[in-house]
Motif scaffolding. Sequence first.
Motif, PDB file in Angstrom:
ATOM      1  N   LEU A 433      39.079  37.237  -2.445  1.00 54.68           N
ATOM      2  CA  LEU A 433      39.140  38.644  -2.032  1.00 54.68           C
ATOM      3  C   LEU A 433      37.848  39.410  -2.309  1.00 54.68           C
ATOM      4  CD1 LEU A 433      40.797  40.957  -0.823  1.00 54.68           C
ATOM      5  CD2 LEU A 433      41.733  41.387  -3.118  1.00 54.68           C
ATOM      6  N   PRO A 434      37.243  39.304  -3.500  1.00 56.83           N
ATOM      7  CA  PRO A 434      36.014  40.074  -3.763  1.00 56.83           C
ATOM      8  C   PRO A 434      34.921  39.815  -2.721  1.00 56.83           C
ATOM      9  CG  PRO A 434      36.868  39.180  -5.814  1.00 56.83           C
ATOM     10  CD  PRO A 434      37.680  38.571  -4.712  1.00 56.83           C
ATOM     11  N   ASN A 435      34.810  38.564  -2.262  1.00 58.94           N
ATOM     12  CA  ASN A 435      33.790  38.250  -1.247  1.00 58.94           C
ATOM     13  C   ASN A 435      34.157  38.822   0.115  1.00 58.94           C
ATOM     14  OD1 ASN A 435      32.188  36.815  -3.058  1.00 58.94           O
ATOM     15  ND2 ASN A 435      33.345  34.918  -2.712  1.00 58.94           N
ATOM     16  N   LEU A 436      35.455  38.851   0.410  1.00 55.95           N
ATOM     17  CA  LEU A 436      35.913  39.355   1.704  1.00 55.95           C
ATOM     18  C   LEU A 436      35.673  40.858   1.846  1.00 55.95           C
ATOM     19  CD1 LEU A 436      39.279  37.397   2.122  1.00 55.95           C
ATOM     20  CD2 LEU A 436      37.113  36.969   3.308  1.00 55.95           C
ATOM     21  N   VAL A 437      35.701  41.577   0.753  1.00 54.58           N
ATOM     22  CA  VAL A 437      35.557  43.046   0.831  1.00 54.58           C
ATOM     23  C   VAL A 437      34.147  43.503   0.461  1.00 54.58           C
ATOM     24  CG1 VAL A 437      38.002  43.420   0.411  1.00 54.58           C
ATOM     25  CG2 VAL A 437      36.430  43.349  -1.535  1.00 54.58           C
ATOM     26  N   ALA A 438      33.232  42.560   0.259  1.00 57.68           N
ATOM     27  CA  ALA A 438      31.842  42.935  -0.028  1.00 57.68           C
ATOM     28  C   ALA A 438      31.265  43.646   1.191  1.00 57.68           C
ATOM     29  CB  ALA A 438      31.037  41.679  -0.369  1.00 57.68           C
ATOM     30  N   PRO A 439      30.381  44.621   1.044  1.00 59.28           N
ATOM     31  CA  PRO A 439      29.748  45.047  -0.210  1.00 59.28           C
ATOM     32  C   PRO A 439      30.520  46.167  -0.931  1.00 59.28           C
ATOM     33  CG  PRO A 439      28.715  46.175   1.596  1.00 59.28           C
ATOM     34  CD  PRO A 439      29.796  45.309   2.201  1.00 59.28           C
ATOM     35  N   TYR A 440      31.785  46.335  -0.592  1.00 58.89           N
ATOM     36  CA  TYR A 440      32.574  47.430  -1.191  1.00 58.89           C
ATOM     37  C   TYR A 440      33.517  46.904  -2.278  1.00 58.89           C
ATOM     38  CZ  TYR A 440      31.034  49.121   3.360  1.00 58.89           C
ATOM     39  OH  TYR A 440      30.272  49.423   4.462  1.00 58.89           O
ATOM     40  N   THR A 441      33.123  45.801  -2.897  1.00 58.42           N
ATOM     41  CA  THR A 441      34.010  45.118  -3.856  1.00 58.42           C
ATOM     42  C   THR A 441      34.451  46.038  -4.984  1.00 58.42           C
ATOM     43  OG1 THR A 441      32.895  43.021  -3.375  1.00 58.42           O
ATOM     44  CG2 THR A 441      34.236  43.138  -5.386  1.00 58.42           C
ATOM     45  N   LYS A 442      33.515  46.728  -5.616  1.00 62.22           N
ATOM     46  CA  LYS A 442      33.858  47.557  -6.776  1.00 62.22           C
ATOM     47  C   LYS A 442      34.841  48.649  -6.394  1.00 62.22           C
ATOM     48  CE  LYS A 442      31.898  50.407 -10.448  1.00 62.22           C
ATOM     49  NZ  LYS A 442      30.650  50.970 -11.061  1.00 62.22           N
ATOM     50  N   ALA A 470      43.000  46.459   3.760  1.00 61.23           N
ATOM     51  CA  ALA A 470      43.223  47.770   4.380  1.00 61.23           C
ATOM     52  C   ALA A 470      42.230  48.786   3.824  1.00 61.23           C
ATOM     53  CB  ALA A 470      44.657  48.218   4.140  1.00 61.23           C
ATOM     54  N   LYS A 471      42.005  48.746   2.515  1.00 57.92           N
ATOM     55  CA  LYS A 471      41.048  49.656   1.882  1.00 57.92           C
ATOM     56  C   LYS A 471      39.638  49.353   2.383  1.00 57.92           C
ATOM     57  CE  LYS A 471      39.277  52.585  -1.106  1.00 57.92           C
ATOM     58  NZ  LYS A 471      39.437  54.054  -0.946  1.00 57.92           N
ATOM     59  N   TYR A 472      39.328  48.101   2.507  1.00 55.14           N
ATOM     60  CA  TYR A 472      38.012  47.686   2.995  1.00 55.14           C
ATOM     61  C   TYR A 472      37.756  48.238   4.394  1.00 55.14           C
ATOM     62  CZ  TYR A 472      34.620  44.531   5.203  1.00 55.14           C
ATOM     63  OH  TYR A 472      33.556  44.014   5.907  1.00 55.14           O
ATOM     64  N   GLU A 473      38.738  48.135   5.296  1.00 59.36           N
ATOM     65  CA  GLU A 473      38.577  48.634   6.663  1.00 59.36           C
ATOM     66  C   GLU A 473      38.381  50.140   6.665  1.00 59.36           C
ATOM     67  OE1 GLU A 473      38.119  46.955   9.272  1.00 59.36           O
ATOM     68  OE2 GLU A 473      38.523  44.972   8.442  1.00 59.36           O
ATOM     69  N   ARG A 474      39.107  50.861   5.784  1.00 54.68           N
ATOM     70  CA  ARG A 474      38.972  52.328   5.740  1.00 54.68           C
ATOM     71  C   ARG A 474      37.592  52.730   5.239  1.00 54.68           C
ATOM     72  NH1 ARG A 474      44.276  51.927   3.746  1.00 54.68           N
ATOM     73  NH2 ARG A 474      43.574  52.260   1.597  1.00 54.68           N
ATOM     74  N   VAL A 475      37.134  52.050   4.209  1.00 61.81           N
ATOM     75  CA  VAL A 475      35.821  52.389   3.648  1.00 61.81           C
ATOM     76  C   VAL A 475      34.719  52.082   4.664  1.00 61.81           C
ATOM     77  CG1 VAL A 475      34.140  51.846   1.831  1.00 61.81           C
ATOM     78  CG2 VAL A 475      36.574  52.024   1.273  1.00 61.81           C
ATOM     79  N   LYS A 476      34.830  50.937   5.334  1.00 60.31           N
ATOM     80  CA  LYS A 476      33.821  50.539   6.322  1.00 60.31           C
ATOM     81  C   LYS A 476      33.787  51.509   7.491  1.00 60.31           C
ATOM     82  CE  LYS A 476      34.519  46.925   8.885  1.00 60.31           C
ATOM     83  NZ  LYS A 476      34.643  45.501   9.372  1.00 60.31           N
TER      84      LYS A 476
END
Length: 482
Positions: A433-442, A470-476
Motif C-alpha cells: 500500500l505505501p508504494n501504491l499511494v506514493a508520493p502521498y504516503t505520509k 480512495a484517499k490517494y485519488e482525492r489527494v491526487k
Amino acid sequence: MEAYKETSIYKGALRILQTLQAAHYEAYIVGGAVRDIQMGRIPHDYDIVTSAMPEVVIDVLRTEGFITTNVVGASFGVVVVTEGDDTYEVATYRSEQYGEDSHRPVAVQFPSTFLEDVQRRDFTINGLALTESGEVRDEVGGLRDIVARRLCTIGSSQERFQEDALRMFRLCRFAGQLGFSIDPATWAGIEPNLYRVEGLSLERVRIEIEKMLLSEYVDLALDALVRSHLNEQCCQQTIEGQSRRIPILPELTHLVDLPQAPEHHVHDGWCHTLAVVKRVAPNLVLRWAALLHDVGKGMEGVRGFHNGRITDRNHDRVGATMARNILTRLGYAKEFVNLVVWLVERHMRFHFYVSNGSADLRKWLQKESHENLFRETKDLVEAVDYLKTLGVADVLGGGTKDAEPTVQYGTRMMDMAKQMPVHTKDLCYDRTLPNLVAPYTKEVMETLLQRVQAGDIPNTPEALHKAGMAKYERVKKKEYHA
C-alpha cells in the motif's frame, strides 16, 4: 533433606568452607542466607566469613581451583570467589570504627575474632552463622528473634544506627520483606540518629526504598519509613564534585491521619494509600503510582468542603505534578517518570468513566493514543493495564464499594486499547500500500490511522487498502486542480 542443600550455590559455599577449614582456618556461612534457611526459604546468595587473611583466602582457594579476584577490597578484606556460575563474597573477620561518614567505617581492624565480627553487624537475625555440618552458631539471639518475628539490633540500636545510618532504612526494608515487627528498643534508636541520614548517598537510599516497594509486606515497610520520619530527611547527591541535598519523600507525611470523605473511604489518607499499594503487584511502576496516586489530597487549594462533605478536587492533577517532582529529583529516567505521572493523573478520570457508562471511551483512548508517551499500541495497552490494576486497588482500598464494575470496565478498556493503533506501524495494511499511494504516503497513512482510531473503518488489510486508495485519488485530484 532440606531443599537448599540441593542447590549448586549452597554446594559451592560448602566446598569453600571445607577448603578453608582443611587449611586450618575457621569459616562459616553467615548473614541473610542463614536467616533464610532458618525461615524455610532457599537463599540465592551466600556470604562467608573466615579467620584467614584475604591474601591467604586467595592463595588457598586458587590452589583448589576456585577463581578469585586479584584485587581485594582493601577497606573491608573481602575476596570475591567464583565457582561455576555462582559468586560468593568471602570476608575476613573484622571489627570497625566509625567517624563522620554515615555509611562507611573510617577504620577496619583484622584479623579479629568471630564474636567481634558478629557484634559489628546490624540485626540479630543477620548475626547467625552456619557451620559445615549444618549447625547454627548464634551468639546474639537471632534464632529467638526469628521465632518471635521481631527485628532487633545487635546491642544498642542508637550505636548501630549512629555507626551506619543506612541501617535505619534496612530496618524498614526487612520489616517489609519478612513481615517482622520492630522491637521498641530498636525503634527508639532511630530518632536520635535522623540527622545522620544527610550523609547517605541518594543512590543507596533509593535502592532501599525500591526494595521496600517491591517487598511482600510493603505496607509495613512504608509505614515504618513514614512514622519514623526517615522520609522527611535529606540525603545527598554528588555530581561533578558538587554535593547537593535531596529531600527523600517528605510529601507523604501530610497523608497520615488525613480525613477523607467517609462515603468513599474507611481509612485516612495514609492508611488508604498503604492499602492500595499492598493490592497492586510488586512492580515499580505500579507501586510508585499507588504510593503517589493520592499525594495531592489535602494540599492547599485542593482540600475543600461542599455541603458539609470533604472534597479534594483536582488532587489527581496536583498529585501528578508532585509525583513528577518527586521521581525526577530521586533520579528516575524520564520514560519511567512519565508513565507513573500518567497513571496518577488519569486515575480519577478512569473512575469517572467507570461511573458514567454513557461516556465515550473510544474518544478518550483516541486522545490518549496521541500522547507522546506511547510509541505503539503495546505501550498504550501496558499503560491501560496498569491503570486498570491501580483503579481496582483504589476501589478495594477505599473499603466502601464493590470492585467488580471497575474490573469489568477495565477489561473493556483493555480490549479496546488492543484495537487502538497509536502509530501507522500498528496498522494492519498490505505492505504494498505505501508504494501504491506514493508520493502521498505520509498523508494517506496518517488519515488511515485517524479513521481507525475513530472507529470509522476496521484495522484490516482490505478496509485499509480500499480507504487508502480512495484517499490517494482525492489527494491526487485535489493537487491536479490546484
